[in-house]
Design a protein around this motif. Structure first.
Motif: not given
Length: 512
Positions: A317-320, A310-314
């Protein structure tokens, strides 16, 4: 998380580890905010109830074992009082080793689990929606800390945008200098700075083992790391969604020309666009079995786009989830030459012959061909097998589409499908598979048989493992209005076939 083996493997021996991890007569001190004892750090019952107090009261060479939780710096950095609350920072003052990931009550380092008990050093001191009131630097060292190590923690939320004193824009997560610093099994997340968004090293030796750098940002250089160290050693690290407006979105090394930077078994994603390459290193380089979107040189650098689970959001907001997705090019691309031997008994179990490091997500790391990055693929089994449609109208010609198979899988793997024997396989021969599409192999008649059962297996394609899942399905035949045969006559009266209108006259008219 442990593995034992007498198999001899190539090792990369790092001299900095000896100074960092060996200390004669070192005491173990404990940190647990829920402890109820006298808070002198002597046992879990008497643990320090604050990490800052534990660091301040530890002796040279001590180990701090820290229970999972979120810890905030409490003390203003020496000489920085005029900068206000943002100058709070964990200050490493002596040779010290900090280990996170404990639940409390453990007697050996090898019993900890940093995934189950995340230990977070946070610079988020005020409004969670703004970085303007965050700590300048979450962690730093003083001149007395000639060698220290941080192991099994997450460092997040530092924002080194200051222009004065110690925190003049270097190292939002950690700012260290003039020392041998080792970070192992650590995550640097959502830190920012002028230089070295996640970590800045001003000189000495820097060792990074099994660390992840996620959504860190630098305005000038080194979105994840900016280093002026003479020796930099990075092994099994993952860099994801780091950025910069200037030089090197991931790693910037501006050390002495005679310095050496070794980077092995690391993963670099295609970070957001910047004005320069993701990695820029001055001095001598030794690059071994890395995966990156650009050519690094060295041995077996794989130029490829890495896929994370799950790629981290830019927006940070989370580490993904930056473990490698099934089929990712980082799987199996590492080399055992970059798996260091536990010469310093890093996990404290008395075994110095075992290979390290175990991955950051705690699974087994293959000895012969480990994956690149901080995470091995944890190939979890598929969770469900579904069919989008399970009915077909009777009398449709053979080859009609019925439905599409799909497999829910935590690793987002691809699957092939086949009929198999077992419960519910009675009518496999009445159907065919075209990829993941189920099609009819005969013409069905509702009145003859209103439903059929099949059994199908989904098998993960190469690049993951042979994990599979089976299920049986009922295919229902939909009843359609049968076409009726209509008979018309050109005459309203039927005659005997003998002619005339009398009995026996020939038939007149046509049947249609």
């Amino acid at each position: 998380m442990k593995r034992k083996s007498s198999k001899r493997i190539p090792v990369l021996v790092l001299a900095g580890w000896l100074a960092t991890h060996f200390s004669c007569g070192a005491a173990i001190r404990f940190v647990d905010p829920a402890a109820t004892g006298i808070a002198n750090g002597s046992s879990w019952e008497n643990a320090f109830r604050s990490l800052a107090r534990g660091i301040a009261n530890a002796g040279a060479g001590d180990e701090l074992w820290v229970v999972g939780g979120v810890y905030y710096p409490e003390d203003l950095a020496s000489g920085q009082e005029s900068l206000g609350p943002r100058a709070r920072s964990f200050a490493i003052k002596l040779n010290l080793s900090i280990y996170g990931g404990f639940a409390g009550g453990e007697t050996m380092r090898s019993q900890r689990d940093w995934n189950a008990n995340p230990t977070v050093l946070s610079g988020e001191l005020g409004d969670p929606g703004s970085k303007a009131d965050n700590a300048f630097t979450v962690l730093h060292n003083t001149a007395f800390a000639t060698a220290f190590s941080i192991d099994g923690v997450t460092i997040r939320g530092g924002n080194s945008d200051g222009t004065a004193g110690t925190f003049a824009g270097d190292g939002g997560g950690a700012s260290v200098s003039g020392t041998t610093a080792t970070f192992a099994n650590c995550t640097f997340f959502n830190n920012s700075a002028k230089n070295g968004g996640g970590l800045a090293h001003g000189g000495g030796r820097l060792t990074l083992l099994n660390c992840a750098f996620i959504t860190n940002h630098a305005d000038s250089a080194g979105g994840a790391i900016s280093s002026k160290a003479r020796f930099n050693e990075l092994s099994h690290c993952t860099f994801a969604s780091n950025s910069t407006f200037g030089q090197a979105a991931a790693v910037s090394v501006q050390g002495p020309a005679a310095g050496l930077t070794t980077i092995g078994n690391c993963v670099f994603d295609s970070s957001p666009p910047s004005s320069s390459a993701g990695i820029e290193v001055s001095g001598m380089k030794n690059f071994i079995n890395n995966v990156a979107p650009e050519e690094l040189g060295g041995i077996e650098t794989l130029v490829a786009l890495v896929t994370f689970t799950i790629p981290p959001p830019a927006d940070g907001s989370s580490e993904g989830d930056v473990s490698l997705r099934a089929g990712s090019p980082g799987i199996g691309h590492g080399t055992s030459a970059g798996v260091w031997a536990d010469l310093t008994d890093m996990d404290g179990d008395g075994d110095r012959s075992e290979p390290l490091p175990p991955p950051l997500n705690g699974t087994e790391r293959p000895r012969d061909r480990p994956g690149a990055g901080a995470y091995e693929l944890v190939n979890l089994p598929p969770t469900s097998l579904d069919l989008s449609g399970q009915q077909i109208i009777e009398n449709v010609p053979s080859g009609g589409h019925i439905g599409t198979f799909s497999t829910a899988d935590p690793n987002f793997a691809e699957f092939t499908y086949q009929f198999v024997a077992g419960d519910g396989d009675d009518d496999n021969g009445s159907f065919s598979l075209n990829g993941n599409s189920l099609e009819s192999a005969e013409v069905f008649d509702f009145e003859t048989k209103p439903s059929y059962t099949i059994r199908v297996r989904a098998t993960e394609v190469p690049g993951g493992s042979d994990d599979s899942i089976e299920s049986q399905f009922e295919i229902r035949i939909t009843d359609a209005t049968d076409q009726l045969l209509t008979i018309d006559a050109t005459q309203a009266i039927a005659y005997e076939p003998r002619g005339g209108i009398a009995p026996g006259d020939p038939h007149v008219g046509r049947i249609r």
